[in-house]
Every structure is written in C-alpha cells, then in structure tokens.
Design a protein around this motif. Structure first.
Motif, short mmCIF file in Angstrom:
data_model
loop_
_atom_site.label_atom_id
_atom_site.label_comp_id
_atom_site.label_asym_id
_atom_site.label_seq_id
_atom_site.Cartn_x
_atom_site.Cartn_y
_atom_site.Cartn_z
N THR A 332 44.09 40.93 32.72
CA THR A 332 43.45 39.82 33.41
C THR A 332 43.72 39.84 34.90
N THR A 333 44.99 40.06 35.26
CA THR A 333 45.34 40.00 36.68
C THR A 333 44.70 41.13 37.46
N ILE A 334 44.75 42.35 36.90
CA ILE A 334 44.12 43.45 37.62
C ILE A 334 42.62 43.19 37.75
N GLY A 335 42.01 42.62 36.68
CA GLY A 335 40.59 42.29 36.75
C GLY A 335 40.30 41.29 37.85
N ALA A 336 41.10 40.22 37.89
CA ALA A 336 40.84 39.17 38.88
C ALA A 336 40.99 39.70 40.30
N PHE A 337 42.09 40.43 40.56
CA PHE A 337 42.27 40.96 41.91
C PHE A 337 41.28 42.08 42.20
N GLY A 338 40.82 42.77 41.16
CA GLY A 338 39.80 43.78 41.37
C GLY A 338 38.51 43.16 41.87
N ILE A 339 38.13 42.02 41.27
CA ILE A 339 36.94 41.33 41.76
C ILE A 339 37.14 40.88 43.20
N LEU A 340 38.35 40.35 43.45
CA LEU A 340 38.65 39.91 44.81
C LEU A 340 38.51 41.07 45.79
N ALA A 372 35.22 35.41 33.29
CA ALA A 372 35.95 35.83 32.09
C ALA A 372 37.44 35.97 32.38
N MET A 373 37.77 36.57 33.54
CA MET A 373 39.18 36.75 33.90
C MET A 373 39.87 35.41 34.07
N LEU A 374 39.19 34.47 34.76
CA LEU A 374 39.81 33.16 34.99
C LEU A 374 39.99 32.41 33.68
N LEU A 375 38.99 32.52 32.78
CA LEU A 375 39.12 31.83 31.49
C LEU A 375 40.28 32.43 30.70
N PRO A 381 39.87 30.35 24.16
CA PRO A 381 39.62 31.23 23.01
C PRO A 381 38.60 32.33 23.32
N LEU A 382 38.67 33.39 22.55
CA LEU A 382 37.84 34.60 22.67
C LEU A 382 38.29 35.49 23.81
N THR A 383 39.35 35.11 24.53
CA THR A 383 39.87 36.02 25.56
C THR A 383 41.29 36.43 25.19
N ALA A 384 41.75 37.50 25.86
CA ALA A 384 43.09 38.03 25.54
C ALA A 384 44.17 37.01 25.86
N ALA A 413 47.06 22.88 29.94
CA ALA A 413 46.04 21.90 30.28
C ALA A 413 45.96 21.70 31.79
N ILE A 414 47.13 21.63 32.45
CA ILE A 414 47.11 21.46 33.91
C ILE A 414 46.44 22.67 34.56
N GLY A 415 46.81 23.86 34.06
CA GLY A 415 46.30 25.08 34.65
C GLY A 415 44.79 25.17 34.56
N LEU A 416 44.25 24.67 33.47
CA LEU A 416 42.80 24.72 33.26
C LEU A 416 42.05 24.15 34.46
N TYR A 417 42.63 23.10 35.08
CA TYR A 417 41.93 22.38 36.13
C TYR A 417 41.58 23.30 37.30
N TYR A 418 42.58 24.05 37.79
CA TYR A 418 42.26 24.82 39.00
C TYR A 418 41.48 26.08 38.70
#
Lengths: 479, 102
Positions: A332-340, A372-375, A381-384, A413-418
C-alpha cells in the motif's frame, strides 16, 4: 566457511557485487538506463535465488547470522520492495537530476543493510546492518540537492538517527556488560538464569527500546517522521516508510522472541503505552494536515502502532500477523508514494491536497489506484489492509489484549476521516483553466505498470488472503 | 585492571553519554550538535571496551572499532550536508534550517 554457509549468504553477495558493478560502470560511462537495468536485474535475480533455493530449515552462521524462514521471508519482502521502489525511481529521477546514477548504489546498499538486519542474531551484525541502511538513507534523502527542504530533512534525519544509534549502542553495551555475550541466544541464557532482571540489564533494554523506537518512528520518538517524509524525494520516502521501518520491526520481533521479553511486564507495559500513544497521536496529527506526504507520515506512525498490537500479542499467530501486516503495508505504501511520484513534476512533489483536486475527472486510472491504496490504508474490506487488520485483531483477541484491540478499532475509525478527505478531493469538480502553479508531470510506462501490479496484488490479497497466509505460515514459525 | 572496578568505568561512560546528550539538546549550531553526537557514540564505545574487559573478551574492542568506522562514515556524510546547508542558508543555526512546520 562451509559450502552451505557460502550458499546461504549468496543473496548478500549478489547485492554487494551489484553495487560494485554499478560503481565501475559509472566510471566507464554514465547511462541511466544501463544502471537501472543492472539494479532491477540484480534485485530480481536475488529474489529468484531466494525463492528457488532457500531451504525452509534453519541455518546458522556462527556467530553473526541466522537464516531461517522468518529471515528469508523478510529478505524476500525487502528485495521486492526495493525492486518496486527502483521501478518508481527511474521515471522520477530521469526528470529531475543530472547525476542520477549513484542513487541506485545507495538504494542497493540500503537494501543490503536491511537484509543484514533481518538475518542478524548478534549485536555486531545488527549494528552493521542498521548503519549501512542509515548512512545510505542520509544520502538518499538529500539526493535532490537543489531543493532546500531536502538538506533540512537530511540533516534532521542524520542528527536524530545518529542520536538514536548512540542510545541503541549504549543499551547494547550495558546488556553486554551484565550478560557477557552479544549474541541474542547468549543474552537469553543469561536472562533465563535469574527470575528478575538486574537494573543494568533493565537500563540497557530501556535504552535499546529508545533507539529502536526512533528508527520505527513511534511516539514519543516520532518527531523526525513528518519532516523527513516531506523533504525526501517521493521514492525515497516510500523506501524509508517500508524497508527501513519493516526491517527494524522484523529485528525487534526476532530479538524479543529469542530473549523472551514477553516475561517482563514492565517492558510489555512500556510497549503497550507506546502502541496506544502512536495510534492516537499519529491519527490526530494527521487530521489537521493538508500536505499529503505529511498525512502519510503521521498515518505511518499509527500503522506502526497497529503492528505493535500484533507484536504485543506474541506467539506464532502474533508474529504471523505482524508479517502479514508488513506485506499489506509495504504494498500500500509503495503504491501511494508511487502515485505521488508519478503526479509530481520537475519542481516539486505533488504533496498538497489541492494537487489532487479533480484528479478523478482528469486521470481516472491514477485516481482509482490512489483511491484503492488509501482505502487499503484505512482498512476497508476487499483490500489487503483490511485483512492485515483482521489478523492483528485476531492475534490480539486470541491473547486477550482487549484494551489494545479496542484502541485499534477506535483509531481505524479516526483514520478513515482523513483518508476519505483526500479521496473526496479527487472527486471535486475539475477546473478547466490550469493555474500557473499546477503540476505538469510526464508519464512513464514503467511506473504505470508497477502501479497496476501493486493494485492487483492489493486486491488479490484483499479478496483471497489464504494464498499469502499459507506462504507466511510455511515460512514464519517461531522455532 | 584489577584495582579499577567495572562500575566506575560504566559510570564514566554514562557521564560522557549524558554530557553528549545535553549537548545535542541544547546546542543550536549544527556542527556542535554533530560533535555532541560523536561524544555519545564514543561513550557507548567506552562502555563496550569496559564490558569487554570485564569478560576478558575481544568482542568489546571489535565493537569499538566498528563504532569508530561508522562514526567516521556518518561524519563525512554529515559534514558534506553541513557544507550544502551553509551554502544555501549562510548560517549553521539549526533554527534557521526549519522551513518545514506542520
């Protein structure tokens, strides 16, 4: 050195010889493509070697290394992450830096350090691996010399990492002074011989915890994280977030399992407090941020807190949950920073939330992958990420850590917000006329393919976790 | 070595370590911060040598040599960075090098 000894350290040899080969080839001619090819091929070859030839049985090279299932799995994970990071790096550095070839030497050396770290069973190999990793990272963080923030991030990381290394070393010295051995097993023998811990050993383990906490970036040793994440180039940030922290986490697990730190309530209490504080403070700091890199930095603090919950649960299930979460978190992290990194242009990284405004209408595929990465980071659910959290909760509940599990649920739950806030920004209407400070990224196929593969992996693990879990269960056993 | 107890060696190393730590926390000049970190690392090295002497093993001194090597590598990267920062900011005050706030 026996033949089996030699065969089992071949992964390390491949990395060192790749670094030397790149040095020579730069001396002959600077060619980004060739260097990049050498890097990817050697990382891939190294991984294939591990996948094909590594035995699942334990092999010990006295006194420094232990090559067991846990070490092998983490080595493979580190190699694959380094490969993915180098895939993103090609496009990123091609656009930005004149002298981009040395970056790959540093990347390979940092990987070497992380690999040494996860197979070490002795303070000397631990220290050497950690320092090879850290010193390479100092240079990688400041690689884009023209950006003034990268120098600032580099010097902050250097001072704090050296500071924390000193804590780690002093703690090791105290432990050595009373245990008479620097091997994990020797320390375990010394600890097992007495029912209570002597004050010197206790101080030593406490100082080591400070040192390890710095490297993991957990509260209260987290202050470097946001600045370094923001100042470093996006691929390097991905590398720090995954390989550096993951290697340290694997080492912590191995050290604690060997010395059986779970017996000491005081130590466990300290880690429980660190875990809860990391989850809450990481998430609350992320709530107020507008800078996506800093949001991911703060969220990484809370993710390490989640991993610590599984670590505290202990036992085979706990260690497997830690490993699974690391796999999910790495992807997930490599994906997110890859998009960035793909959205960034020559002058600055796509780090402000406004940069993502209307992305879904402008570039639907990129936006979908980022969503997808952020979710997955949020644990939908449905993500790693969801499966990873599920295993952590299962490990925590299995061991009766109700408070920690409850805190994990609240924080998810808190994390979901941002995370949702960033996703919502991408759906905002797209302004046709581009303001002058907007980013003009160029697209590279390599990065695109890497992103697609990572997304597929994310969804595949999320919908069909048994495959990867079987693999982890085959490799990661405590004895 | 018989007449010097191990504890005094460890106490000396701890005092050095704490002095270095205070230095890092209070100094504002980046070079002095780097020097203070070196003092902390050397204090850890001293503690290793004392511990090695206690157990009559060479391991403590081996570790000290590794610490020296690593500290040298770290300082070389650190000084290169400091040069770069001085080039850009014209000062070595660590408060000046804090553009990032969140």
């Amino acid at each position: 050195m026996s033949k089996t000894d030699l065969l089992s350290v071949i992964p390390i040899f491949i990395l060192t010889s790749a670094a030397i080969l790149i040095l020579f080839s730069i001396a002959v001619k600077r060619n980004h493509k060739v260097i990049y090819l050498i890097t990817t091929v050697s990382l891939a070859a190294d991984f294939i070697y591990i996948a094909l030839f590594s035995a699942k049985t334990k092999w010990i090279i006295e006194p420094l290394f232990i090559i067991d299932g846990f070490g092998t799995f983490n080595t493979g994970l580190i190699l694959l992450s380094a490969l993915a990071v180098s895939m993103i790096s090609y496009a990123y550095f091609e656009q930005r830096e004149e002298r981009k070839e040395e970056y790959y030497i540093l990347l390979i050396l940092a990987t070497l350090g992380a690999v040494v770290l996860v197979i070490s069973k002795h303070f000397i190999s631990l220290f050497l691996g950690l320092e090879i990793l850290s010193v390479s990272l100092y240079a990688m963080i400041t690689y884009l010399r023209k950006r003034e923030r990268s120098d600032e991030a580099g010097i902050k990381y250097l001072i704090l990492a050296a500071f924390s290394s000193a804590f780690l070393l002093f703690g090791m010295a105290l432990v050595y002074a009373s245990a008479g051995s620097m091997e994990f097993s020797g320390i375990a023998k010394h600890l097992a011989s007495s029912s209570s811990m002597s004050p010197v050993v206790f101080a030593g383990l406490g100082l080591m915890t400070v040192g390890i906490g710095f490297k993991l970036g957990v509260v209260p040793f987290h202050m470097w994280t946001a600045d370094v994440y923001e100042g470093a180039p996006a691929p390097v940030t991905a590398y720090i977030a995954t390989v550096s922290k993951g290697g340290m986490m694997a080492l912590l697990v191995r050290f604690f399992v060997v010395i059986d730190g779970y017996r000491y309530t005081a130590l466990m209490m300290a880690f429980a407090v660190i875990a809860i504080a990391s989850m809450f403070i990481g998430n609350f700091l992320a709530l107020r941020q507008n800078n996506v890199k800093r949001i991911l930095a703060y969220s990484s603090i809370s993710h390490v807190g989640y991993i610590l919950v599984a670590f505290l649960a202990g036992g085979t299930l706990g260690v497997q949950a830690v490993t699974f979460y690391l796999v999910a978190y790495f992807i997930t992290t490599i994906g997110a920073f890859g998009i960035l990194a793909t959205l960034s242009d020559r002058d600055r990284d796509a780090e402000m939330r406004e940069d993502y405004k209307g992305l879904f209408w402008a570039r639907p595929w990129t936006a979908a992958i980022f969503t997808a990465m952020l979710l997955s980071l949020a644990g939908i659910p449905l993500t790693a990420g969801f499966i990873g959290k599920f295993y952590i909760v299962a490990a925590g509940v299995g061991n009766g850590q109700w408070l920690l599990v409850l805190m994990l649920a609240v924080n998810s739950a808190i994390g979901l917000y941002y995370y949702i806030k960033i996703i919502a920004t991408m759906f905002e209407p797209y302004e046709k006329e581009r303001p002058s400070d907007q980013l003009y990224p160029s697209i590279y196929i390599v990065s695109g393919v890497t992103m697609a593969v990572l997304t597929l992996l994310l969804v595949w693990i999320g919908t069909n976790p048994s495959g990867i879990m079987d693999l982890i269960q085959a490799f990661v056993r405590l004895n | 070595m018989d007449d010097v107890p191990i504890e005094s060696g460890l106490v000396l190393a701890s005092i050095l370590f704490i002095l270095g730590m205070i230095g890092v926390l209070t100094r504002r000049n980046i070079i002095f911060m780097l020097i203070s970190v070196e003092i902390m690392l050397n204090a850890a090295g001293l503690a290793f040598i004392v511990a090695g002497a206690k157990w009559a093993q060479a391991d403590g001194q081996v570790m000290f040599i590794f610490i020296l090597t690593m500290a040298a590598a770290e300082v070389s990267v650190g000084l290169a960075l400091i040069l770069q920062i001085y080039h850009q900011l014209k000062t070595l005050d660590s408060d000046a090098a804090s553009k990032m706030n969140g």
